[in-house]
Design a protein around this motif. Structure first.
Motif, PDB file in Angstrom:
ATOM      1  N   MET A  39     -11.654  -4.719   2.057  1.00 49.34           N
ATOM      2  CA  MET A  39     -11.416  -4.097   3.359  1.00 49.34           C
ATOM      3  C   MET A  39      -9.913  -4.020   3.654  1.00 49.34           C
ATOM      4  O   MET A  39      -9.425  -3.013   4.174  1.00 49.34           O
ATOM      5  N   THR A  40      -9.199  -5.079   3.324  1.00 52.48           N
ATOM      6  CA  THR A  40      -7.754  -5.122   3.575  1.00 52.48           C
ATOM      7  C   THR A  40      -7.026  -4.050   2.775  1.00 52.48           C
ATOM      8  O   THR A  40      -6.165  -3.331   3.307  1.00 52.48           O
ATOM      9  N   VAL A  41      -7.353  -3.926   1.495  1.00 51.18           N
ATOM     10  CA  VAL A  41      -6.699  -2.920   0.648  1.00 51.18           C
ATOM     11  C   VAL A  41      -7.114  -1.513   1.055  1.00 51.18           C
ATOM     12  O   VAL A  41      -6.276  -0.606   1.143  1.00 51.18           O
ATOM     13  N   ASN A  42      -8.393  -1.318   1.359  1.00 54.17           N
ATOM     14  CA  ASN A  42      -8.886   0.016   1.720  1.00 54.17           C
ATOM     15  C   ASN A  42      -8.199   0.562   2.966  1.00 54.17           C
ATOM     16  O   ASN A  42      -7.903   1.759   3.045  1.00 54.17           O
ATOM     17  N   ARG A  43      -7.952  -0.313   3.944  1.00 52.33           N
ATOM     18  CA  ARG A  43      -7.351   0.196   5.188  1.00 52.33           C
ATOM     19  C   ARG A  43      -5.886   0.614   4.987  1.00 52.33           C
ATOM     20  O   ARG A  43      -5.338   1.363   5.776  1.00 52.33           O
ATOM     21  N   LEU A  44      -5.258   0.116   3.918  1.00 54.24           N
ATOM     22  CA  LEU A  44      -3.857   0.450   3.654  1.00 54.24           C
ATOM     23  C   LEU A  44      -3.682   1.764   2.905  1.00 54.24           C
ATOM     24  O   LEU A  44      -2.567   2.285   2.809  1.00 54.24           O
ATOM     25  N   GLU A  45      -4.775   2.316   2.379  1.00 52.58           N
ATOM     26  CA  GLU A  45      -4.678   3.456   1.459  1.00 52.58           C
ATOM     27  C   GLU A  45      -3.953   4.660   2.043  1.00 52.58           C
ATOM     28  O   GLU A  45      -3.262   5.391   1.328  1.00 52.58           O
ATOM     29  N   LYS A  46      -4.089   4.883   3.367  1.00 55.44           N
ATOM     30  CA  LYS A  46      -3.442   6.042   3.983  1.00 55.44           C
ATOM     31  C   LYS A  46      -1.926   5.891   4.066  1.00 55.44           C
ATOM     32  O   LYS A  46      -1.209   6.878   4.237  1.00 55.44           O
ATOM     33  N   LEU A  47      -1.439   4.669   3.944  1.00 50.93           N
ATOM     34  CA  LEU A  47      -0.019   4.403   4.150  1.00 50.93           C
ATOM     35  C   LEU A  47       0.691   3.926   2.887  1.00 50.93           C
ATOM     36  O   LEU A  47       1.830   4.317   2.620  1.00 50.93           O
ATOM     37  N   VAL A  48       0.016   3.081   2.117  1.00 48.52           N
ATOM     38  CA  VAL A  48       0.646   2.473   0.941  1.00 48.52           C
ATOM     39  C   VAL A  48      -0.230   2.745  -0.284  1.00 48.52           C
ATOM     40  O   VAL A  48      -1.378   2.281  -0.337  1.00 48.52           O
ATOM     41  N   PRO A  49       0.276   3.481  -1.268  1.00 41.96           N
ATOM     42  CA  PRO A  49      -0.535   3.733  -2.473  1.00 41.96           C
ATOM     43  C   PRO A  49      -0.777   2.452  -3.256  1.00 41.96           C
ATOM     44  O   PRO A  49      -0.009   1.494  -3.160  1.00 41.96           O
ATOM     45  N   ILE A  50      -1.833   2.438  -4.033  1.00 40.71           N
ATOM     46  CA  ILE A  50      -2.269   1.222  -4.711  1.00 40.71           C
ATOM     47  C   ILE A  50      -1.193   0.674  -5.648  1.00 40.71           C
ATOM     48  O   ILE A  50      -1.099  -0.555  -5.829  1.00 40.71           O
ATOM     49  N   GLU A  51      -0.335   1.537  -6.194  1.00 35.27           N
ATOM     50  CA  GLU A  51       0.703   1.036  -7.103  1.00 35.27           C
ATOM     51  C   GLU A  51       1.788   0.255  -6.360  1.00 35.27           C
ATOM     52  O   GLU A  51       2.590  -0.435  -6.994  1.00 35.27           O
ATOM     53  N   ARG A  52       1.796   0.335  -5.013  1.00 32.66           N
ATOM     54  CA  ARG A  52       2.755  -0.453  -4.241  1.00 32.66           C
ATOM     55  C   ARG A  52       2.066  -1.547  -3.426  1.00 32.66           C
ATOM     56  O   ARG A  52       2.645  -2.101  -2.496  1.00 32.66           O
ATOM     57  N   VAL A  53       0.833  -1.852  -3.799  1.00 42.82           N
ATOM     58  CA  VAL A  53       0.102  -2.977  -3.198  1.00 42.82           C
ATOM     59  C   VAL A  53       0.149  -4.145  -4.175  1.00 42.82           C
ATOM     60  O   VAL A  53      -0.185  -3.995  -5.354  1.00 42.82           O
ATOM     61  N   PHE A  54       0.558  -5.300  -3.686  1.00 43.72           N
ATOM     62  CA  PHE A  54       0.655  -6.505  -4.512  1.00 43.72           C
ATOM     63  C   PHE A  54      -0.242  -7.593  -3.913  1.00 43.72           C
ATOM     64  O   PHE A  54      -0.319  -7.748  -2.692  1.00 43.72           O
ATOM     65  N   ILE A  55      -0.915  -8.329  -4.784  1.00 44.32           N
ATOM     66  CA  ILE A  55      -1.780  -9.430  -4.372  1.00 44.32           C
ATOM     67  C   ILE A  55      -1.193 -10.717  -4.933  1.00 44.32           C
ATOM     68  O   ILE A  55      -0.988 -10.830  -6.140  1.00 44.32           O
ATOM     69  N   VAL A  56      -0.930 -11.686  -4.081  1.00 48.19           N
ATOM     70  CA  VAL A  56      -0.500 -13.002  -4.553  1.00 48.19           C
ATOM     71  C   VAL A  56      -1.665 -13.963  -4.361  1.00 48.19           C
ATOM     72  O   VAL A  56      -2.260 -14.049  -3.286  1.00 48.19           O
ATOM     73  N   THR A  57      -2.018 -14.662  -5.435  1.00 46.84           N
ATOM     74  CA  THR A  57      -3.208 -15.495  -5.401  1.00 46.84           C
ATOM     75  C   THR A  57      -3.077 -16.625  -6.417  1.00 46.84           C
ATOM     76  O   THR A  57      -2.134 -16.663  -7.205  1.00 46.84           O
ATOM     77  N   GLY A  58      -4.016 -17.536  -6.385  1.00 45.60           N
ATOM     78  CA  GLY A  58      -4.039 -18.624  -7.348  1.00 45.60           C
ATOM     79  C   GLY A  58      -4.566 -18.165  -8.698  1.00 45.60           C
ATOM     80  O   GLY A  58      -5.300 -17.177  -8.804  1.00 45.60           O
ATOM     81  N   LYS A  59      -4.210 -18.906  -9.728  1.00 49.92           N
ATOM     82  CA  LYS A  59      -4.622 -18.552 -11.092  1.00 49.92           C
ATOM     83  C   LYS A  59      -6.139 -18.457 -11.215  1.00 49.92           C
ATOM     84  O   LYS A  59      -6.662 -17.594 -11.931  1.00 49.92           O
ATOM     85  N   CYS A  60      -6.841 -19.308 -10.486  1.00 53.92           N
ATOM     86  CA  CYS A  60      -8.303 -19.341 -10.599  1.00 53.92           C
ATOM     87  C   CYS A  60      -8.977 -18.131  -9.954  1.00 53.92           C
ATOM     88  O   CYS A  60     -10.186 -17.922 -10.147  1.00 53.92           O
TER      89      CYS A  60
END
Length: 348
Positions: A39-60
């Motif tokens: 949901m978070t990524v989908n709502r950004l699609e109109k403003l930020v293309p997926i190649e400029r979306v970054f996810i920071v998360t744990g290795k697991c």
């Protein structure tokens, strides 16, 4: 150039037993057909293309990110070897993004919040992006106008209007306030100059790196060494060195010390979905005031919250309880005890 950094490393303990350390709430379908992260990524699609979306998360959680966001470039998954709070997590991500988009503006966003009016939210992000582009040493945060005396959120005390961008006010920030008690929360609501702190920030990548070097010198030095490592040795050095960074929140390390901080007050149907009561607020209830997720059937049962992950659940003649079925247990209790579920976990 606006990039989005989505923080997706939280444990989601308040949604136990459905949310577990192996699969926390950002990877669950709590409010619809998509997971909170999707949901978070989908709502950004109109403003930020997926190649400029970054996810920071744990290795697991890397495999979960790949599974749920198959279009996300693999290089856009930033791995934090161990949780060290938000300041080093954001700093690590800033170094990573800076290698790809040197003049980037970064919008830092949580992965598990509800936003109803997505168009208004994106307009506010655009206004923040425009302000930061003209004021490169500034930080903009998004503040939410409170509609109740909430003790579960931090607050932002705002001051005068700096400017207006596309009808959105950009105001100075007087101070950030920790989660208050109920009496203080009522005072803040009545005062009218306090906003909920949603943990959303907009800044130039060069500026956040400057502020980290200024206020978190050790963390900056450690991450600089990691960032300078060759690609073939990067993972090894990251694993070896990352534990040396300071474990501190970005609010304490940066926000409380930086000079040029501004807030855009907003109302766009926001909730941090931090507890089971949030699910109750936004999920549709049946004619008997039951909230049912999954394969659930009620027979003369009223005012219950029932979550089925796999097995069908049938309630007969039972009122005011909650039932949560996960992969490894079924949890049943009084409805009024649902907010203490994290404490109840410790007794099992």
């Amino acid at each position: 150039m606006l990039c989005a950094l989505i923080m997706a490393g939280g444990k989601g303990t308040r949604f136990w037993p459905l949310s577990t350390e192996e699969k926390p709430k950002q990877f669950l379908k709590l409010l619809g057909e998509d997971t909170m992260l999707q949901m978070t990524v989908n709502r950004l699609e109109k403003l930020v293309p997926i190649e400029r979306v970054f996810i920071v998360t744990g290795k697991c959680y890397v495999d979960l990110v790949k599974e749920q966001l198959p279009k996300l470039p693999l290089s856009n998954i930033i791995i934090e070897p161990v949780g060290k709070n938000t300041a080093p997590c954001i700093a690590l991500s800033a170094f990573h993004i800076n290698k790809i988009y040197e003049d980037a503006t970064i919008a830092v966003l949580p992965s598990d919040h509800l936003i109803k009016d997505e168009d208004k939210f994106l307009e506010m992000l655009s206004a923040g992006d425009e302000f930061v582009s003209k004021n490169e040493q500034s930080i903009v945060t998004i503040g939410l106008r409170p509609d109740r005396p909430e003790t579960g959120y931090g607050y932002i005390n705002f001051g005068d209007i700096n400017c207006t961008i596309n009808s959105y006010e950009v105001r100075s920030v007087n101070r950030f306030v920790e989660k208050p008690n109920l009496e203080k929360a009522k005072e803040y609501l009545e005062d009218g100059h306090f906003l909920w702190n949603g943990g959303m920030f907009i800044w130039k990548v060069a500026n956040i790196l400057r502020l980290i070097s200024l206020h978190l010198e050790n963390t900056f030095d450690v991450l600089s060494e990691i960032a300078a490592t060759s690609e073939e040795n990067y993972e090894r050095v990251l694993e070896e060195k990352y534990n040396e960074v300071d474990s501190v929140s970005v609010d304490y390390a940066i926000m409380e010390k930086a000079d040029e901080i501004y807030v855009i007050p907003g109302e766009f149907g926001w909730d941090d979905v931090g507890s089971w009561s949030a699910i109750e607020r936004y999920q549709r209830k049946d004619e008997f005031n039951n909230v049912c997720l999954g394969n659930v059937k009620n027979i003369e049962a009223n005012n219950n919250i029932v979550v089925s992950s796999n097995k069908p659940i049938v309630l007969v003649g039972i009122d005011n309880i909650f039932v949560v079925e996960s992969d490894d247990m079924i949890f049943i209790g009084k409805r009024e005890e649902m907010e203490t579920i994290r404490e109840l976990k410790m007794k099992i």
